[in-house]
Design a protein around this motif. Structure first.
Motif, PDB file in Angstrom:
ATOM      1  N   LEU A  50       0.751  -1.286  -0.078  1.00 44.17           N
ATOM      2  CA  LEU A  50      -0.028  -0.224  -0.090  1.00 44.17           C
ATOM      3  C   LEU A  50       0.853   1.264  -0.106  1.00 44.17           C
ATOM      4  CD1 LEU A  50      -2.851   1.546   0.208  1.00 44.17           C
ATOM      5  CD2 LEU A  50      -2.404   1.325   2.741  1.00 44.17           C
ATOM      6  N   PHE A  51       2.074   1.242   0.777  1.00 44.71           N
ATOM      7  CA  PHE A  51       2.914   2.356   0.861  1.00 44.71           C
ATOM      8  C   PHE A  51       3.595   2.445  -0.495  1.00 44.71           C
ATOM      9  CE2 PHE A  51       1.855   1.274   5.391  1.00 44.71           C
ATOM     10  CZ  PHE A  51       1.010   2.371   5.755  1.00 44.71           C
ATOM     11  N   ALA A  52       4.168   1.387  -0.784  1.00 40.60           N
ATOM     12  CA  ALA A  52       5.216   1.137  -1.850  1.00 40.60           C
ATOM     13  C   ALA A  52       4.349   2.060  -3.136  1.00 40.60           C
ATOM     14  CB  ALA A  52       5.436  -0.183  -2.138  1.00 40.60           C
ATOM     15  N   ARG A  53       3.391   1.626  -3.332  1.00 41.04           N
ATOM     16  CA  ARG A  53       2.195   1.978  -4.487  1.00 41.04           C
ATOM     17  C   ARG A  53       1.876   3.514  -4.144  1.00 41.04           C
ATOM     18  NH1 ARG A  53      -2.155  -1.664  -6.648  1.00 41.04           N
ATOM     19  NH2 ARG A  53      -1.555  -3.510  -5.953  1.00 41.04           N
ATOM     20  N   GLY A  54       1.384   3.676  -3.038  1.00 36.32           N
ATOM     21  CA  GLY A  54       1.083   5.151  -2.691  1.00 36.32           C
ATOM     22  C   GLY A  54       1.808   6.234  -2.461  1.00 36.32           C
ATOM     23  N   VAL A  55       2.790   5.955  -1.639  1.00 36.80           N
ATOM     24  CA  VAL A  55       3.548   6.984  -1.268  1.00 36.80           C
ATOM     25  C   VAL A  55       4.698   7.123  -2.245  1.00 36.80           C
ATOM     26  CG1 VAL A  55       5.427   7.870   0.569  1.00 36.80           C
ATOM     27  CG2 VAL A  55       3.129   6.717   1.221  1.00 36.80           C
ATOM     28  N   GLU A  65      13.050   4.368   4.744  1.00 34.65           N
ATOM     29  CA  GLU A  65      12.583   4.738   6.339  1.00 34.65           C
ATOM     30  C   GLU A  65      11.593   3.844   6.811  1.00 34.65           C
ATOM     31  OE1 GLU A  65      11.808   8.635   5.899  1.00 34.65           O
ATOM     32  OE2 GLU A  65      13.824   9.430   5.622  1.00 34.65           O
ATOM     33  N   MET A  66      11.161   2.714   5.995  1.00 39.79           N
ATOM     34  CA  MET A  66       9.874   2.070   6.372  1.00 39.79           C
ATOM     35  C   MET A  66      10.401   0.778   7.343  1.00 39.79           C
ATOM     36  SD  MET A  66       6.907   1.876   3.920  1.00 39.79           S
ATOM     37  CE  MET A  66       7.303   0.624   2.675  1.00 39.79           C
ATOM     38  N   PRO A  81       4.103   4.768   7.896  1.00 36.92           N
ATOM     39  CA  PRO A  81       4.889   5.942   7.847  1.00 36.92           C
ATOM     40  C   PRO A  81       4.195   7.272   7.891  1.00 36.92           C
ATOM     41  CG  PRO A  81       4.946   4.902   5.670  1.00 36.92           C
ATOM     42  CD  PRO A  81       4.216   4.185   6.538  1.00 36.92           C
ATOM     43  N   GLU A  82       2.994   7.157   7.326  1.00 36.28           N
ATOM     44  CA  GLU A  82       2.170   8.270   7.222  1.00 36.28           C
ATOM     45  C   GLU A  82       0.462   7.850   7.112  1.00 36.28           C
ATOM     46  OE1 GLU A  82       0.797   9.855   3.642  1.00 36.28           O
ATOM     47  OE2 GLU A  82       0.349   7.653   3.371  1.00 36.28           O
ATOM     48  N   GLY A  83      -0.364   8.735   6.950  1.00 39.81           N
ATOM     49  CA  GLY A  83      -1.565   8.319   7.212  1.00 39.81           C
ATOM     50  C   GLY A  83      -2.592   8.368   5.966  1.00 39.81           C
ATOM     51  N   THR A  84      -2.211   9.105   4.909  1.00 40.25           N
ATOM     52  CA  THR A  84      -3.232   9.323   3.747  1.00 40.25           C
ATOM     53  C   THR A  84      -3.522   8.088   3.009  1.00 40.25           C
ATOM     54  OG1 THR A  84      -1.945  11.385   3.574  1.00 40.25           O
ATOM     55  CG2 THR A  84      -3.307  10.762   1.678  1.00 40.25           C
ATOM     56  N   TYR A 112       3.071   7.378  13.824  1.00 41.27           N
ATOM     57  CA  TYR A 112       3.506   7.096  12.706  1.00 41.27           C
ATOM     58  C   TYR A 112       4.990   6.841  12.913  1.00 41.27           C
ATOM     59  CZ  TYR A 112      -0.928   8.562  11.494  1.00 41.27           C
ATOM     60  OH  TYR A 112      -2.185   8.447  11.166  1.00 41.27           O
ATOM     61  N   TYR A 113       5.763   5.936  12.041  1.00 41.72           N
ATOM     62  CA  TYR A 113       6.966   5.316  12.192  1.00 41.72           C
ATOM     63  C   TYR A 113       7.822   5.563  11.147  1.00 41.72           C
ATOM     64  CZ  TYR A 113       4.036   3.241  15.448  1.00 41.72           C
ATOM     65  OH  TYR A 113       3.038   2.779  16.535  1.00 41.72           O
ATOM     66  N   ARG A 114       8.863   6.101  11.322  1.00 45.42           N
ATOM     67  CA  ARG A 114       9.753   6.349  10.064  1.00 45.42           C
ATOM     68  C   ARG A 114      11.435   5.985  10.716  1.00 45.42           C
ATOM     69  NH1 ARG A 114       7.680  11.862   6.948  1.00 45.42           N
ATOM     70  NH2 ARG A 114       5.399  11.022   6.974  1.00 45.42           N
ATOM     71  N   TYR A 115      12.140   5.087   9.969  1.00 40.90           N
ATOM     72  CA  TYR A 115      13.342   4.828  10.383  1.00 40.90           C
ATOM     73  C   TYR A 115      14.148   5.820   9.754  1.00 40.90           C
ATOM     74  CZ  TYR A 115      17.390   2.129  11.619  1.00 40.90           C
ATOM     75  OH  TYR A 115      18.551   1.600  12.063  1.00 40.90           O
TER      76      TYR A 115
END
Ligand code: HAM
Length: 420
Positions: A50-55, A65-66, A81-84, A112-115
């Protein structure tokens, strides 16, 4: 101290400072609740795709950072890592966009979490309050969100923040610009990693903070000159609506943002007292995201404000929030019998809605009164054997120092009247 400490890049919220975080969340969500935004909560982790495609695969957020992991059952997940992307996923899954009431306006608050490499204002676990307005293309919606964030910050007493505004164009005009920019960048003297970035995400190169890179970017083509008429008109309208609302912003053509889903309006709230991590919040329009994650076309816009950095901004400005003492009444028993009676009164007061605390642990009068003072309570109730024999307790006003005997069976009514 125990053997353990909070993990690197994280910190605990403890009283009294934790109260500021609650106040900031309330101040940011207040204007949203007041403007038709409904509350949404999504899981702390999602399918990593979801994040790979979305963000976006090429963003630092996804590529570096994930917190991605595989479960014992073989699911590939990531801490959000984010909410959207999550909020849009959830809205689609619940078919909120089909209820016939667009835009779907939602607000959220969470961790939210970011490395990331930790530093002041940059953490691996942080907190945002965000808003998303899904399914409508209308410059007034973009303006509404910026106005509400501005209102939230002003209600907190912040003044040293600025709003940076830009348009990133749409799927018509941005590709043309992207190519022109790539052609320009390929001729510059840049390191390998930046060269790679030119091919994947050239707009991000404009955002490079290094002086030697910035020096070479002087004659770079600017997106503003490539915006199509529709994007130009849209952006003009957003700007006009903000101006009409008395919201001051700065046009910033270099504002790119670190997430790939943005189209047209993008903005950032920056605070001048925070050093390098100056972005207290950011957002923009993401007209293509729904399709990128397999949904229908749903033009949308939103923002997220960082709670941690907003608290730092308040501290940098020396703003003291008006956080009322949580305890109104503090009960101090002298002796065993008084303990039982006062504990009963404390329960009654609490049930009657009066914020009350009790001197636990059988301390002496001096220690108990110190705690009463520290609690910020306006009133203390003190009772010993002699008071109880007379069927009364001593009610002391901590502000005036005035003390009166109050009958046990009248106490709740008297306290309620005086704390109302
Ligand atoms: P973002 O700019 O990545 O946007 O994050 C928004 C805010 O979260 C930042 O301005 C900052 O205050 C805070 N933040 C981000 N990373 C950290 C960190 N490592 N430590 C402390 N605070 C941090 C988004 O997340 C988008 N989802 C915003 C959005 C909503 N766009 C459209 N809708």
């Amino acid at each position: 101290m125990s053997t353990f400490q909070a993990p690197k890049g994280t910190y605990d919220l403890t009283p009294p400072r934790s109260a500021k975080f609650l106040a900031v969340r309330a101040a940011i969500s207040g204007p949203l609740k007041n403007s038709g935004y409904g509350y949404i909560e999504t899981p702390g982790f999602e399918d990593v795709a979801l994040f790979a495609r979305g963000v976006g695969e090429s963003t630092d957020i996804v590529s570096k950072e994930m917190y991605a992991f595989e479960t014992k059952g073989g699911d590939k997940l990531a801490l959000r890592p984010e909410g959207t992307a999550s909020v849009l996923r959830a809205a689609l899954e619940a078919n909120l966009h089909k209820a016939g009431n667009l835009p779907v306006k939602l607000w959220y608050s969470g961790s939210y979490y970011r490395y990331e490499r930790p530093q002041a204002g940059r953490y691996r676990h942080f907190s945002q309050v965000g808003a998303e307005a899904i399914g409508t293309e209308d410059p007034a919606l973009d303006a509404e969100l910026i106005i509400l964030a501005d209102q939230a910050y002003r209600s907190l007493g912040l003044t040293r923040f600025r709003i940076l505004l830009n348009s990133l164009g749409d799927k018509e005009c941005r590709p043309v610009y992207r190519e022109a920019l790539q052609t320009f960048l390929r001729d510059l003297d840049l390191d390998e990693e930046t060269r790679r970035r030119i091919e994947i995400n050239p707009l991000r190169v404009l955002d490079d903070k290094r002086a030697d890179v910035q020096k070479q970017l002087g004659g770079a083509p600017m997106l503003r000159d490539y915006l199509c008429d529709a994007c130009k008109a849209y952006h003009e309208e957003v700007r006009n609506l903000l101006t009409a609302a008395g919201v001051v912003y700065e046009d910033d053509e270099k504002l790119v943002r670190g997430l790939d889903y943005y189209t047209r309006t993008t903005f950032e709230f920056v605070h001048d007292g925070l050093g390098s991590q100056s972005a207290v919040g950011g957002g923009g329009r993401y007209d293509g995201l729904s399709e990128m994650i397999g949904g229908p076309a749903l033009p949308s816009v939103g923002w997220a404000l960082g709670v941690d950095r907003t608290v730092l901004a308040l501290e940098a400005e020396g703003v003291e929030l008006d956080i009322p003492a949580t305890t109104s009444v503090y009960a101090v028993p002298l002796g065993e019998e008084a303990r039982r009676v006062l504990f009963g009164l404390v329960t009654e007061l609490r049930r009657a809605g009066v914020a009350t605390d009790f001197a636990f642990g059988g301390r002496g009068l001096k220690g108990a009164m110190k705690s009463a003072n520290r609690s910020g309570a306006r009133f203390t109730i003190v009772a010993g054997e002699r008071d109880l024999a007379e069927g009364t307790v001593q009610l002391k006003d901590m502000e005036s120092g005035e003390q009166q005997a109050v009958a046990l069976d009248e106490l709740v009514a008297v306290v309620r009247a005086r704390t109302a």
